[in-house]
Write a protein that holds these residues in place. Structure first.
Motif, mmCIF file in Angstrom:
data_model
loop_
_atom_site.group_PDB
_atom_site.id
_atom_site.type_symbol
_atom_site.label_atom_id
_atom_site.label_comp_id
_atom_site.label_asym_id
_atom_site.label_seq_id
_atom_site.Cartn_x
_atom_site.Cartn_y
_atom_site.Cartn_z
ATOM 1 N N LEU A 48 47.197 1.655 -2.873
ATOM 2 C CA LEU A 48 47.653 1.397 -4.245
ATOM 3 C C LEU A 48 47.709 -0.099 -4.515
ATOM 4 N N GLY B 83 50.802 -0.636 -9.318
ATOM 5 C CA GLY B 83 50.758 0.191 -8.101
ATOM 6 C C GLY B 83 51.582 1.460 -8.270
ATOM 7 N N LYS C 239 49.881 3.886 -10.535
ATOM 8 C CA LYS C 239 48.780 4.557 -9.844
ATOM 9 C C LYS C 239 49.304 5.637 -8.898
#
Lengths: 432, 120
Positions: free
Chosen positions: A48, A77, A80
């Motif tokens: 990530l 991150g 995601k």
């Protein structure tokens, strides 16, 4: 578009790219650590973080560099992670299991500092222990530490170790898989394993350092960027684990060794041995820092570990203006200490060299040769160039020229380092 | 590479900092220096006492002229420095941008010569 605005755009893009790299270099460990805590999965967190980095490289040049780049990368991150869970249809369970309020999380993430400074130190330490976990091969630990803790790009690691980028990529993928397979928890090790695991971490840092100053492959005698990276990692560990004497010992050893780098290679790139080094070129600042670190290691009063003992030896050299005025008795004593805490034929061989320099009758080449010849049966030294190289030196000093020449020739045959071989061949030829 | 972050204040900024509450500033500086240490980049840092305590030795004169100061003749004063160890000036600049400093203050970033530079 005009040429001038082309140029302006190109410059802005370049400056944004540099900003991404700089932020990543500073923040990668904290970002990966935070995402690991968030997802509970180190391998996923690392992916990530890398994806977020790719997004930053895409978006910052066009949209401008965000005020808090680390927060930006971390929240991308996290987003995601949520997307990945949604795709895996495990979203609901995850959210329930972790008690996350995702809406709130996303609102908050944009400009807040994404971490509590006290917790994050522990997280970075967990990250260091994870990257240096014993289920991983030494090579994998090195690659993973440089990537997630030091924030180097895969291409940079590959360049530093003179291997193809694909090799490093593969090592990292396999390392993450191995950690997942072994179900390695994201934690600092329990007390019973603590010293051993810390030893593994120090070993990885020292390996990175030695790869930088005694290249095992290729034609370069010194690749100081790796050594500097190792010193930075050790300083980081000193800040995270100030109560561990050997961490200070390792930092001391590396600072004192690196202090000699400016004198280790001559103007033609040829290696210069300790005896011939221009000591005025030694880095006094590094010596000062090394001595301070060793003093801290000693101040715990718990006896010195192997790194601190080696640092003691390096300090004895740093304190002396030449070989003759060096306190060899102190060096011999430090090697004896090393033979107790970390016995190895290499250590004994080094003690022999120190003995050869100490005053007779305890010291001198004859006393040293006796120690060296006692190592003849050691498997660990049977294939390397060190034993014949030291024997050659001692035999030369004892006036046994023919035997010395043979020993140097054997050593030259065995070394892998091109430049080192040249030095040894010159010694062999000099005996003729 | 080592880089020196040279703190230069316009007079007004220096006065403002001198008059600002000391504790919060000290704490912010402490946090910043801790962050540098935990990243493994901190080498050293010092703040300088006010210029009124200083003297200037000017080598334009022979023998060099020693005067109190500096007073008035400078637009910016050198009030402190850090030395940090990073792999590029870009990373050094990113660290510098995080220092707890305010308007009227600049950090100039200069690479510190290594032994290798000096013996080239």
């Amino acid at each position: 578009m005009t040429e001038a605005s082309d140029e302006t755009a190109r410059r802005a893009e370049e400056s944004a790219r540099r900003a991404v790299v700089a932020v990543w270099r500073i923040e990668s460990a904290r970002i990966v650590a935070t995402l690991t805590r968030y997802t509970g999965d180190f391998a996923l967190a690392e992916d990530l973080a890398q994806d977020a980095l790719t997004d930053a490289l895409d978006q910052w040049p066009a949209q401008g560099v965000p005020r808090n780049g680390a927060a930006w990368l971390t929240s991308v991150g996290k987003r995601k992670a949520i997307d990945a869970w949604r795709r895996q249809e495990r979203f609901a369970q995850r959210v329930a299991a972790m008690g996350l309020d995702l809406e709130q999380e996303q609102d908050r993430a944009a400009d807040a500092v994404p971490w509590d400074p006290d917790e994050i130190d522990d997280d970075v330490l967990r990250l260091v222990f994870t990257a240096c976990h014993p289920v991983l091969s030494q090579q994998a630990r090195v690659a993973l530490t440089l990537r997630v803790v030091a924030g180097l790009e895969t291409t940079e690691i590959a360049r530093a170790f003179l291997v193809p980028v694909a090799t490093i990529q593969q090592r990292i993928v396999r390392a993450k898989q191995a950690l997942a397979d072994a179900n390695v928890p994201f934690e600092t090790p329990p007390r019973a394993e603590r010293q051993q695991r810390l030893g593994a971490v120090l070993g990885v840092i020292y390996l990175i350092f030695t790869e930088g100053h005694a290249a095992t492959a290729g034609e370069d005698w010194l690749r100081p960027e790796l050594s500097r990276e190792a010193i930075r990692l050790a300083r980081q560990l000193v800040a995270l684990q100030p109560e561990e004497p050997e961490v200070h010992g390792l930092l001391a050893l590396m600072e004192l060794t690196a202090a000699r780098f400016p004198a280790r290679v001559d103007a033609h790139g040829e290696p210069v041995l300790l005896a011939d080094q221009d000591r005025r070129r030694w880095d006094r600042g590094a010596i000062r820092r090394g001595k301070a670190a060793l003093a801290r290691a000693e101040s715990f009063g718990r006896g010195l570990g192997p790194y601190a003992l080696q640092a003691t030896i390096a300090q004895a050299h740093a304190d002396a203006s030449d070989l003759a005025s060096t306190d060899w008795a102190r060096i011999v004593a430090a090697y004896e200490g090393l033979e107790r805490v970390a016995p190895s034929p290499i250590v004994t061989l080094n003690r022999a060299v120190a003995v050869s320099m100490a005053p007779e009758p305890e010291g001198g080449p004859a006393a040293a040769l006796a120690i060296v010849d006692g190592l003849a049966g050691e498997k660990a030294l049977a294939m390397g160039h060190l034993l014949p190289s030291v024997r050659g030196e001692l035999l030369a000093r004892l006036g046994r020229a023919d035997e010395a020449r043979d020993a140097f020739a054997l050593a030259a045959e065995r070394t892998q380092n091109v430049r080192e071989r040249a030095v040894l061949l010159a010694r062999a030829a000099a005996g003729r | 590479m080592q880089y020196m972050l040279i703190m230069r204040d316009e007079d007004a900024a220096a006065v403002e900092r001198r008059d600002a509450p000391f504790e919060p500033m000290l704490e912010a500086m402490g946090r910043y220096n801790d962050a540098l240490a935990e990243a493994g980049v901190f080498v050293t840092a010092h703040g300088l006492a006010k210029p009124g305590e200083g003297v200037v030795v000017d080598f334009t004169a022979d023998p060099p002229l020693i005067t109190d100061g500096p007073y008035g003749e400078t637009k910016e004063l050198f009030n402190g420095f850090w030395i940090i160890d990073t792999d590029s000036i870009g990373v050094a600049a990113e660290w510098a941008a995080r220092a707890p400093l305010g308007p009227g203050t600049k950090l100039e970033i200069r690479r510190v010569h290594t032994e290798a530079d000096l013996h080239r």
